[in-house]
Design an enzyme around this catalytic site. Structure first.
Site, mmCIF file in Angstrom:
data_model
loop_
_atom_site.group_PDB
_atom_site.id
_atom_site.type_symbol
_atom_site.label_atom_id
_atom_site.label_comp_id
_atom_site.label_asym_id
_atom_site.label_seq_id
_atom_site.Cartn_x
_atom_site.Cartn_y
_atom_site.Cartn_z
ATOM 1 N N CYS A 11 0.841 -1.194 0.000
ATOM 2 C CA CYS A 11 0.000 0.000 0.000
ATOM 3 C C CYS A 11 0.878 1.246 0.000
ATOM 4 O O CYS A 11 1.747 1.407 0.846
ATOM 5 C CB CYS A 11 -0.917 -0.008 1.225
ATOM 6 N N PHE A 12 0.642 2.136 -0.936
ATOM 7 C CA PHE A 12 1.523 3.296 -1.062
ATOM 8 C C PHE A 12 1.447 4.259 0.116
ATOM 9 O O PHE A 12 2.353 5.039 0.341
ATOM 10 C CB PHE A 12 1.345 4.025 -2.392
#
Length: 152
Positions: A11-12
């Site tokens: 997840c960024f």
């Protein structure tokens, strides 16, 4: 003079959180890269990427001052903040968009990443992190930018 680096480590939001704290990092931007071409000018949306099948990764684009922090230091941080051995996801985030990868922008970045991967492999670690030439970077929607600063 600044340089850029592009990392995909799940997840960024979480990846961005750690890189924003590094002295020498000028700015960060979350987005998408590595997937199939889109007909529209704006590139993929979060929904496109999460639907699967697009080939896109959630990535972080880091703009940094190489006089204050090296690419190698950033790449080492990248390997320390996620499970580089996990395939097709990170933790409970499962899906191809959460794969681990380094998108190099030049031969120097490629060589550094290859060395770090080789070092980890030589120590007996299974490294699932892909190493790919940088492709078109598409910024994610505004509500994804600086997520932890806004919500926490």
């Amino acid at each position: 003079m600044t340089e850029k680096a592009v990392f995909a480590g799940g997840c960024f939001w979480g990846v961005e959180y750690y890189f924003q704290k590094v002295p020498g990092v000028v700015s960060t931007q979350v987005g998408y890269t590595g997937g199939a071409a889109f007909d529209r000018q704006c590139g993929p949306t979060y929904d496109d990427v999460c639907a699967g099948g697009s080939g896109y990764f959630e990535v972080l684009e880091v703009t940094y001052d190489p006089m204050l922090v090296s690419y190698e230091e950033l790449a080492k941080l990248f390997f320390s903040i996620h499970d580089f051995s996990q395939r097709n996801g990170q933790g409970s985030d499962v899906g191809s968009q959460y794969r681990s990868a380094i998108f190099y922008l030049n031969d120097a970045q490629k060589k550094i990443a290859e060395k770090l991967i080789s070092d980890l492999s030589g120590r007996g670690y299974s490294v699932a992190t892909g190493l790919k030439p940088a492709e078109q970077f598409w910024p994610a929607e505004e509500y994804h930018q600086n997520y932890f600063d806004v919500f926490y």
